[in-house]
Scaffold this motif. Structure first.
Motif, short mmCIF file in Angstrom:
data_model
loop_
_atom_site.label_atom_id
_atom_site.label_comp_id
_atom_site.label_asym_id
_atom_site.label_seq_id
_atom_site.Cartn_x
_atom_site.Cartn_y
_atom_site.Cartn_z
N THR A 105 3.48 34.91 57.39
CA THR A 105 4.56 34.14 56.79
C THR A 105 4.06 32.88 56.11
O THR A 105 3.28 32.11 56.69
CB THR A 105 5.59 33.74 57.86
N LEU A 106 4.55 32.61 54.88
CA LEU A 106 4.32 31.35 54.20
C LEU A 106 5.49 30.40 54.42
O LEU A 106 5.30 29.22 54.71
CB LEU A 106 4.12 31.57 52.70
N SER A 107 6.70 30.90 54.25
CA SER A 107 7.90 30.07 54.44
C SER A 107 9.11 30.97 54.65
O SER A 107 9.11 32.13 54.26
CB SER A 107 8.12 29.15 53.24
N ASN A 108 10.14 30.38 55.28
CA ASN A 108 11.42 31.04 55.46
C ASN A 108 12.51 30.16 54.85
O ASN A 108 12.53 28.94 55.04
CB ASN A 108 11.73 31.26 56.94
N ARG A 109 13.42 30.78 54.14
CA ARG A 109 14.52 30.06 53.51
C ARG A 109 15.83 30.60 54.05
O ARG A 109 16.08 31.81 54.02
CB ARG A 109 14.47 30.23 52.00
N TYR A 110 16.69 29.71 54.57
CA TYR A 110 17.98 30.08 55.12
C TYR A 110 19.08 29.44 54.25
O TYR A 110 19.13 28.22 54.11
CB TYR A 110 18.13 29.61 56.56
N GLU A 111 19.92 30.28 53.68
CA GLU A 111 21.04 29.78 52.89
C GLU A 111 22.34 30.12 53.61
O GLU A 111 22.70 31.30 53.74
CB GLU A 111 21.03 30.39 51.49
N LEU A 112 23.03 29.08 54.09
CA LEU A 112 24.27 29.26 54.84
C LEU A 112 25.45 29.17 53.88
O LEU A 112 25.59 28.19 53.14
CB LEU A 112 24.40 28.20 55.93
#
Length: 271
Positions: A183-190
């Motif tokens: 993993t490089l990054s995780n993006r969470y869009e609520l």
């Protein structure tokens, strides 16, 4: 046109079709079991066999030529671009993509080892059980309706590949291998539904974005693939195929992953 006339005392004119292959075996003494050959056209000095058209090579002949002339290690190198759809044990998958560079090391006319490095976007959406997602929701923004998760990962693959000519220009292949991901990054869009009574003319539901730089092991998948490669300009090749990947072992989220997708690639002949 070649025919056979009986040499017996029977006065009837019996004629039979004779193949060019049969003629070529008995030439230049045209006799078959007491019969003689009659040519409808003037006698020619030789029997001409069918000649393949320009660049006309059958799949079986290509297989034989490759086996005869293969010498040393063959190498192809090229980019690939894949579309994928993820399936998880908990969230629902949505379309993503994978891109990178691949190398194919050909050790025999049939067998090779394929390796590639990838950047992959694996996307999913959570519509319930939001407590399983490691982000905090803000109730004052409205009612939480869904969370879109985008995992940016890098990975590699090493596969064992088998190929077979199926036409003059096309090869069918199947392959199997393993793909570890990091993993490089995780993006969470609520995504929130605006509360009742709120004046939201010309506005959209509220969104909250959280991004985490979580560099960690993402998991390893068993990778299977199949498709067609077509010969192109100067020994280069174009590839179109399907792939399937499934998690093996454990991953940090204890969440089983499956990937299916369409693979496209262009192979440059190196040696």
């Amino acid at each position: 046109l070649f025919t056979i006339m009986s040499s017996s005392n029977d006065l009837s004119d019996k004629r039979y079709a004779v193949s060019e292959t049969l003629i070529s075996r008995i030439w230049p003494t045209p006799k078959i079991a007491g019969t003689k050959l009659i040519f409808a056209s003037p006698i020619i000095s030789k029997v001409r066999r069918h000649q393949p058209g320009k660049n006309e090579i059958s799949a079986s002949m290509r297989n034989k030529l490759e086996k005869h002339y293969s010498n040393g290690l063959g190498i192809y190198l090229g980019p690939h671009l894949d579309g994928n759809l993820s399936f998880w044990s908990k969230p629902s998958g949505i379309p993503g993509f994978k891109t990178g560079i691949s190398a194919d090391f050909i050790v025999s006319p049939r067998l090779s080892f394929e390796a590639h490095l990838d950047f992959t976007k694996i996307r999913s959406v959570v519509k319930s059980e939001f407590e399983s997602v490691p982000v905090q929701a803000y109730d004052d923004l409205g009612k939480l309706s869904r969370i879109v998760i985008t995992n940016n990962v890098v990975g590699g693959n090493l596969s064992f590949k088998y190929r077979q000519w199926i036409s003059e220009h096309d090869q069918f292949f199947i392959k199997a291998g393993m793909s570890p991901y990091y993993t490089l990054s995780n993006r969470y869009e609520l995504k929130y539904d605006l509360p009742g009574g709120y004046d939201h003319d010309d506005s959209k539901p509220a969104s909250q974005v959280k991004k985490f730089e979580q560099r960690q092991y993402f998991g390893t998948t068993l990778a299977l693939g199949t498709g067609i490669t077509r010969a192109h300009f100067k020994k280069n090749k174009v590839e179109l195929g399907l792939f399937y990947e499934r998690s093996i072992g454990s991953n940090p989220n204890s969440n089983s992953l499956q990937l299916v997708g369409l693979r496209t690639a262009y192979w440059f002949h190196i040696r």
